[in-house]
Design a protein around this motif. Structure first.
Motif, PDB file in Angstrom:
ATOM      1  N   GLY A 112      -7.231 -10.723  -1.021  1.00  0.00           N
ATOM      2  CA  GLY A 112      -6.042 -11.166  -0.269  1.00  0.00           C
ATOM      3  C   GLY A 112      -5.989 -10.317   0.436  1.00  0.00           C
ATOM      4  O   GLY A 112      -5.548 -10.441   1.762  1.00  0.00           O
ATOM      5  N   GLU A 113      -5.209  -8.889   0.050  1.00  0.00           N
ATOM      6  CA  GLU A 113      -5.065  -8.058   0.884  1.00  0.00           C
ATOM      7  C   GLU A 113      -6.277  -7.805   2.031  1.00  0.00           C
ATOM      8  O   GLU A 113      -5.368  -7.116   3.034  1.00  0.00           O
ATOM      9  N   TYR A 114      -7.411  -7.613   1.686  1.00  0.00           N
ATOM     10  CA  TYR A 114      -8.447  -7.602   2.796  1.00  0.00           C
ATOM     11  C   TYR A 114      -8.521  -8.688   3.903  1.00  0.00           C
ATOM     12  O   TYR A 114      -8.156  -8.264   4.877  1.00  0.00           O
ATOM     13  N   ARG A 115      -8.119 -10.071   3.794  1.00  0.00           N
ATOM     14  CA  ARG A 115      -8.436 -10.732   4.557  1.00  0.00           C
ATOM     15  C   ARG A 115      -7.293 -10.761   5.468  1.00  0.00           C
ATOM     16  O   ARG A 115      -6.906 -10.983   6.367  1.00  0.00           O
ATOM     17  N   PHE A 116      -5.724 -10.545   4.664  1.00  0.00           N
ATOM     18  CA  PHE A 116      -4.262 -10.867   4.925  1.00  0.00           C
ATOM     19  C   PHE A 116      -2.894 -10.050   4.941  1.00  0.00           C
ATOM     20  O   PHE A 116      -2.666 -10.274   5.345  1.00  0.00           O
ATOM     21  N   GLY A 117      -3.548  -9.159   4.004  1.00  0.00           N
ATOM     22  CA  GLY A 117      -2.384  -8.175   4.192  1.00  0.00           C
ATOM     23  C   GLY A 117      -3.174  -6.875   4.268  1.00  0.00           C
ATOM     24  O   GLY A 117      -3.463  -6.220   5.419  1.00  0.00           O
ATOM     25  N   ALA A 118      -2.833  -5.214   3.938  1.00  0.00           N
ATOM     26  CA  ALA A 118      -2.801  -3.975   3.662  1.00  0.00           C
ATOM     27  C   ALA A 118      -3.943  -3.523   3.473  1.00  0.00           C
ATOM     28  O   ALA A 118      -4.202  -2.737   4.124  1.00  0.00           O
ATOM     29  N   GLY A 119      -5.130  -4.360   3.355  1.00  0.00           N
ATOM     30  CA  GLY A 119      -6.454  -4.230   3.270  1.00  0.00           C
ATOM     31  C   GLY A 119      -6.960  -4.209   4.710  1.00  0.00           C
ATOM     32  O   GLY A 119      -8.470  -4.033   5.292  1.00  0.00           O
ATOM     33  N   ARG A 120      -6.199  -5.341   5.957  1.00  0.00           N
ATOM     34  CA  ARG A 120      -6.831  -5.900   7.193  1.00  0.00           C
ATOM     35  C   ARG A 120      -7.137  -4.372   7.783  1.00  0.00           C
ATOM     36  O   ARG A 120      -6.554  -3.583   8.341  1.00  0.00           O
ATOM     37  N   GLY A 121      -8.610  -4.575   8.267  1.00  0.00           N
ATOM     38  CA  GLY A 121      -8.842  -3.335   9.514  1.00  0.00           C
ATOM     39  C   GLY A 121      -9.618  -2.141   8.780  1.00  0.00           C
ATOM     40  O   GLY A 121      -9.877  -1.285   9.529  1.00  0.00           O
ATOM     41  N   TYR A 122      -9.907  -2.649   7.413  1.00  0.00           N
ATOM     42  CA  TYR A 122     -10.000  -1.371   6.385  1.00  0.00           C
ATOM     43  C   TYR A 122     -11.144  -1.999   5.332  1.00  0.00           C
ATOM     44  O   TYR A 122     -10.577  -2.604   4.525  1.00  0.00           O
ATOM     45  N   ASP A 123     -12.307  -1.737   5.778  1.00  0.00           N
ATOM     46  CA  ASP A 123     -13.606  -2.613   5.005  1.00  0.00           C
ATOM     47  C   ASP A 123     -14.318  -1.434   3.284  1.00  0.00           C
ATOM     48  O   ASP A 123     -14.699  -1.825   2.922  1.00  0.00           O
ATOM     49  N   THR A 124     -12.935  -0.677   3.281  1.00  0.00           N
ATOM     50  CA  THR A 124     -13.663  -0.102   1.745  1.00  0.00           C
ATOM     51  C   THR A 124     -12.117   0.203   1.126  1.00  0.00           C
ATOM     52  O   THR A 124     -11.000   1.549   1.574  1.00  0.00           O
ATOM     53  N   PHE A 125     -12.108  -0.020  -0.396  1.00  0.00           N
ATOM     54  CA  PHE A 125     -10.289  -0.126  -0.422  1.00  0.00           C
ATOM     55  C   PHE A 125     -10.667  -0.466  -2.530  1.00  0.00           C
ATOM     56  O   PHE A 125     -11.058  -0.991  -2.602  1.00  0.00           O
ATOM     57  N   LEU A 126      -9.650   0.339  -2.339  1.00  0.00           N
ATOM     58  CA  LEU A 126      -9.457  -0.087  -4.645  1.00  0.00           C
ATOM     59  C   LEU A 126      -7.838  -0.782  -4.226  1.00  0.00           C
ATOM     60  O   LEU A 126      -6.892  -0.109  -3.249  1.00  0.00           O
ATOM     61  N   TYR A 127      -7.886  -1.845  -4.088  1.00  0.00           N
ATOM     62  CA  TYR A 127      -6.335  -2.723  -4.626  1.00  0.00           C
ATOM     63  C   TYR A 127      -6.063  -2.350  -5.867  1.00  0.00           C
ATOM     64  O   TYR A 127      -7.052  -2.812  -6.934  1.00  0.00           O
ATOM     65  N   ILE A 128      -4.987  -2.125  -6.158  1.00  0.00           N
ATOM     66  CA  ILE A 128      -4.384  -1.543  -8.136  1.00  0.00           C
ATOM     67  C   ILE A 128      -2.856  -2.544  -7.859  1.00  0.00           C
ATOM     68  O   ILE A 128      -2.185  -2.029  -6.928  1.00  0.00           O
ATOM     69  N   THR A 129      -3.342  -3.034  -9.044  1.00  0.00           N
ATOM     70  CA  THR A 129      -2.112  -3.807  -9.871  1.00  0.00           C
ATOM     71  C   THR A 129      -1.336  -3.003 -11.037  1.00  0.00           C
ATOM     72  O   THR A 129      -2.509  -3.035 -11.948  1.00  0.00           O
ATOM     73  N   ILE A 130      -0.148  -3.118 -10.843  1.00  0.00           N
ATOM     74  CA  ILE A 130       0.267  -1.967 -11.959  1.00  0.00           C
ATOM     75  C   ILE A 130       1.382  -3.233 -12.425  1.00  0.00           C
ATOM     76  O   ILE A 130       2.783  -2.802 -11.976  1.00  0.00           O
ATOM     77  N   SER A 131       1.364  -3.495 -13.401  1.00  0.00           N
ATOM     78  CA  SER A 131       2.239  -4.313 -13.820  1.00  0.00           C
ATOM     79  C   SER A 131       2.152  -4.349 -15.444  1.00  0.00           C
ATOM     80  O   SER A 131       2.549  -3.515 -15.981  1.00  0.00           O
TER      81      SER A 131
END
Lengths: 322, 322
Positions: B116-135
């Motif tokens: 989701g972040e890759y296509r529509f959020g903070a990952g747009r335009g970046y093809d290599t990242f780690l999404y981390i959820t802290i809850s």
């Protein structure tokens, strides 16, 4: 016959080999120690001479190169060597292509060794693993989905500088408690020296460190990682403690990498991995305990030994022909 | 019009949305809390009812699903839910395909949120990242070369269970000093409670923990991660210490992951990331110090908030249509 030329610019050693496209043995192999102090030009000259000997007037169809330092694998530009001055921004791929009229593919030694193990060694049949070399330093190269994973800036694989003990001793990189700070050969030697200096004097009974001191004739400066490992094998408890710390650090680093990336295997090479079954048992046990119970993986020996970079270079050469 | 149905089986919440293929807003959106105690059948029944409401007699062209637990993304088989019993080996993809006559794509919530972040959020335009959820926990999902990296067994991304302090407190997983043990909301609350119980009594002056105790009316059982974070914001030094430890642990975990994988970004979401600028500053500083100097990366906020799994499900649905 398709002829592949494989080159290894190793920092302390230069090597060149030729092999047929489907060959399992070198047609010719030559190597030479890098002069100390040396520089990029001298290295290139020695390598030219080695190449002449292995090519024997034949023309290579492709050239694969392992380089001991950061390289831009796309452009074939060497960024620098950590051991030899003068390698800054040398267009090695271009130089070789212009000299030998063959396509060239270059990568850094950890990635190339990983590729070598993938195609010809302990990574065969596994498309996702981390190759780790534990010797003067601790470095790594990823194979992910059957291809080297170099990272966004070509810097992936630095398991040696992941922190496993934030209160540990200070590493060359400036941080405390990196895997390399415990597990590399030189750091194991240093840790043994420091422990020996703190150890109480021999009061007649056999004490920790006696075997280690005997092996270096009481000259602590002569201690190496290899000697620590030997002394541990002979039952020296101080040496065993140092070796245990190295194996423990490596185990935590591997377990953390397993949780993060869930690869099939970890393939371990380099001098320190010759330390014996006890070392391996600890690495495996700690890695297993550090990873989540359902995260399964194997920790296995690299199969190509010191030839891993050259065989990886062969794979690079083959790939460039496809 | 191409209609995508996005579903989120979240453990505590169930949600369904519809969107047009190129839409940026929900056509319809419905959600419902999961009953407690609940089971898989009840969840499925509630979801069927939500789907009916959002579909409004239309037929979806594709369905994307985020599931809060391990899933085999290839077969669409749910392995289990950590929150809701009865989900063991449920063929969710098959069930949905047979009911709604549309192709279905399923993945676990961390991967789907990363997508989701890759296509529509903070990952747009970046093809290599780690999404981390802290809850409630600390989980992660990789995007590598523009695709989710799930690991050999679908278990990659567990940055929450990488060890950052081998002498730290014991985590639910059995190990000491995992990132999650310091940084998750419930563990921050527990750490604050334990510190408060050790803290000397108030002797008239303002002491550490006073604000925290005031916020829960002296009932330490009411402390949550959110309240620790609020108290820290109001200047409570004990709460600040707990929050600092969480941020520190996360920073070490991120720095280690940067050295190992060299991604472009780390995208952080989840309740704990609302803790304020000081929390973010510490995470970034420690991550920067832990990574090697040349290993560059950014640590940024997730943009989709609680909707990340649903938007990721939309991306899964779109992909299945290609």
């Amino acid at each position: 016959m398709t002829l592949i030329l494989a080159l290894d610019f190793g920092g302390t050693k230069l090597a060149a080999s030729t092999v047929e496209a489907d060959g399992k043995e070198w047609l010719k192999h030559e190597s030479e120690l890098s002069p100390d102090p040396g520089d990029a030009l001298t290295d290139l000259e020695i390598m030219r001479w080695l190449i002449e000997k292995v090519l024997d007037d034949k023309k290579p169809d492709a050239i694969g190169v392992s380089f001991g330092g950061p390289v831009d694998a796309t452009t074939g530009l060497v960024r620098l060597s950590h051991h030899v001055p003068g390698w800054e921004n040398v267009p090695l791929k271009q130089i070789l292509e212009e000299n030998y009229y063959a396509p060239v593919s270059i990568d850094n030694d950890a990635n190339v060794a990983a590729i070598g193990e993938y195609r010809f060694g302990a990574g065969r049949g596994y498309d996702t693993f981390l190759y780790i070399t534990i010797s003067t330093g601790v470095g790594g190269g990823w194979i992910i989905n059957g291809k080297p994973w170099r990272g966004a800036l070509g810097l992936a694989g630095e398991i040696g500088h992941t922190v496993v003990d934030p209160r540990g001793p200070i590493c060359l990189c400036g941080k405390r408690g990196c895997v390399e700070r415990f597990a590399s050969g030189p750091y194991m030697a240093q840790n043994a020296r420091e422990l020996l200096e703190k150890e109480p004097r021999n009061s007649g009974n056999k004490v920790r460190g006696d075997i280690l001191k005997y092996l270096v004739n009481n000259d602590l400066n002569l201690i190496t990682g290899k000697i620590v490992s030997d002394a541990a094998g002979y039952g020296d408890e101080l040496a065993q403690q140092v070796l245990y710390q190295g194996a423990w650090a490596l185990g935590v680093g591997i377990g953390n990498a397993a949780n993060l990336m869930n690869p099939q295997r970890f393939v371990l090479g380099g001098g320190v991995t010759k330390a014996g079954d006890n070392f391996w048992a600890i690495v495996r046990k700690v890695a297993r305990e550090t990873a989540l119970p359902e995260v399964n993986f194997e920790v296995v020996r690299a199969l190509l030994g010191d030839d891993a970079p050259l065989w990886g270079a062969v794979a690079l050469g083959l790939d460039v022909l496809r």
